[in-house]
Each structure stands twice: as C-alpha cells, then as structure tokens.
Design an enzyme around this catalytic site. Sequence first.
Site, mmCIF file in Angstrom:
data_model
loop_
_atom_site.group_PDB
_atom_site.id
_atom_site.type_symbol
_atom_site.label_atom_id
_atom_site.label_comp_id
_atom_site.label_asym_id
_atom_site.label_seq_id
_atom_site.Cartn_x
_atom_site.Cartn_y
_atom_site.Cartn_z
ATOM 1 N N GLN A 9 1.044 -1.036 0.122
ATOM 2 C CA GLN A 9 -0.125 -0.137 -0.021
ATOM 3 C C GLN A 9 0.229 1.410 0.408
ATOM 4 O OE1 GLN A 9 -2.992 -0.151 2.442
ATOM 5 N NE2 GLN A 9 -3.622 1.719 2.464
ATOM 6 N N SER A 87 4.262 -6.231 2.462
ATOM 7 C CA SER A 87 2.978 -5.787 3.202
ATOM 8 C C SER A 87 2.252 -6.680 2.587
ATOM 9 C CB SER A 87 3.054 -4.381 3.412
ATOM 10 O OG SER A 87 1.654 -4.429 4.375
ATOM 11 N N LEU A 88 1.340 -5.846 1.930
ATOM 12 C CA LEU A 88 0.092 -5.674 0.867
ATOM 13 C C LEU A 88 0.664 -7.227 0.089
ATOM 14 C CD1 LEU A 88 -2.829 -5.927 -0.412
ATOM 15 C CD2 LEU A 88 -2.418 -4.337 -1.280
ATOM 16 N N ARG A 112 -8.267 -8.474 4.074
ATOM 17 C CA ARG A 112 -7.743 -7.668 5.116
ATOM 18 C C ARG A 112 -7.768 -6.180 5.554
ATOM 19 N NH1 ARG A 112 -1.881 -5.533 4.441
ATOM 20 N NH2 ARG A 112 -0.557 -6.749 5.262
ATOM 21 N N HIS A 192 1.207 -2.424 10.608
ATOM 22 C CA HIS A 192 1.885 -3.727 11.108
ATOM 23 C C HIS A 192 2.407 -3.252 12.701
ATOM 24 C CE1 HIS A 192 2.697 -5.246 7.358
ATOM 25 N NE2 HIS A 192 3.508 -3.881 6.869
ATOM 26 N N GLN A 241 2.356 -10.448 9.431
ATOM 27 C CA GLN A 241 2.841 -9.980 9.520
ATOM 28 C C GLN A 241 1.783 -8.475 9.025
ATOM 29 O OE1 GLN A 241 1.482 -8.140 5.938
ATOM 30 N NE2 GLN A 241 2.654 -9.834 4.067
#
Length: 303
Positions: A9, A87-88, A112, A192, A241
């Site tokens: 993101q 991440s994503l 999510r 996170h 994560q």
Amino acid sequence: MRAFIFPGQGSQYSGMATDFSKYKPWNEYLERAKSVLKFDIDRVMDGDEETLKLTENAQPAIFLASYVAYEQLRELGVDFDAVAGHSLGEYTALAVAGVYDFETGIYLVRKRGEYISQAVKPGEGSMAAVLGADLSMVEEEVKKFEELYVANYNSADQVVVSGKTESVKQFVEEMRKKKIKAIELKVSGPFHTPLLDEAKERMTKEIEHIKFRTPKVPIVMNSTARETTDPETIKHYVLEQISGPVLWYQSVNRMLELGVKEFVEVGPKNVLSSMLVKAGHPARHFMELLNEIGSEELEKVAG
C-alpha cells in the site's frame, strides 16, 4: 536467478485502471475481481485519491494491477525463480506462486483492508518514512511516543514508523528538529503494529479454512526474511505480518544470498525497484522489461 517482487500500500494512484487496461489480461481479471468484490473496482482505481487511499480500496486495487502485470509478463514467457512482496504485496506473491488462486487473493486483501480499517478508524493511524537515519537511534526515538513502532525495515537507510496519527506527527516534527528527513505516508492506518491485533484475529478466521498449497517457487516471508515452502508455515507468517514488522531489507539480503541476480517489481509505481537500484542492486520495473521485450520483437521484424 530472477525474483518477482510485489509492492504494498502506498503504490496506488488515481488512473491505475486506465493505465493497466492496456494490458491484454486486464479485462478478464477485472471481471473476475468484480465478481468477488461486488463493486466496480476500476471506477475506484480511476476515482479520487482519498477514496482510493482507504485501505479496503487500495489493497484490492494494487493486488489487481500487480496480478495483471504478472499475467502480462507470463504471457510473454518471462519466468521467475523466487517471489516476495512488501506487506500487502506478500498476498500477491502468494497468488503468483500458486499458494491460492486469484479470486482467493483478492477476497483476502479486501477483507484484510476492511478489518484494518475497522480496527483503527481511518485518520487515527498513520505511518512515516525516515531517511538516512541510524536505525538504533530511530528504535530508541519511537519509544518516547505513545503507541508508536518501527513497522518496516525497507533498506539500509530507510525505515518506516507506524502508530497513532498524533504520535507519528510528533515524531516527524522531532526528526525535523534533528535535521533528519521524515515523511508522512499516504496511508490510512497504522500498519504492522500491535494496534492491528484485532484485524489479525479476524483474518485468522478468514484464512484458517482456506487450503494453502505448496508454492511453485520459494517465497521469502516478511516476518522472517527466510524462504518458506510449507503451506501451514506460510499461513502463520502471512498473518503475523499484519501486526508485526516487515523485514524487507533483510528479505532482499536473503534473496541475494539465495542467488537472485535480478529483481523485477511487478505492480504500480516503482517504489521497491528504486530502493534496490539506489542500494546498488540489479532491479527494474516490469514496464522496463516489457519495453525491452517490445524492442527485441521490433528488431526481429526489422531484421
């Protein structure tokens, strides 16, 4: 050895649908995305920045664009030996590696995003990138602020802090006083961090009944910076994560240790590939690779 890497993101931008619609796989995957999401994701991707920035919108938008880019490369015969996602982007990497299908992936990233937004209301959490600072100093500084954490270890000279918006703003101001560059990011949540433990718990319920398959190539996980092929281990760490830090810098070093000679960033913008190039690593954006392939094909025709 080539690694495909997928952005997270912050890589979203208004106009994504128009830009990615020029790729052959776009129409098929847009329709498949709409059938899962039950709304016109393409309109959101070309809409106003504030709506697109919302976590529940940005995540499926980036996933769709990245997957279309991957399919375009695949159709042209571009292969890969390892994957990782920031991440994503880890969810995209898992789909590309065959751990689950496209529909499962875009469903999961939408959920999510929803759960992250619901855990901390948009505007109450934020993130900031810190550039050119000593890591140990940043780790000590965040302790001075309420509900602030180091969230992303992006490179040798870039880390991201995350937490309550007010704490992030105060931290940025403190860094500026110290003549250290700190930039608040275009995100709507404190990714996170333990502030998202509730989102992690809700995602656990989504994922626990989904069958993960063994990936066809190794995936280097955010939470461990180690390659993983066991489906249940992957399931555990993709959940970890959500509320734990992204060890991206360490993951890149691990891929180099494994023998990766080329990184290709597959998705919107060139955030990851730019960081890698700056660090002296061989990396490029997928559009550079497509342009190179196009030039080679033109040369064959001309020849």
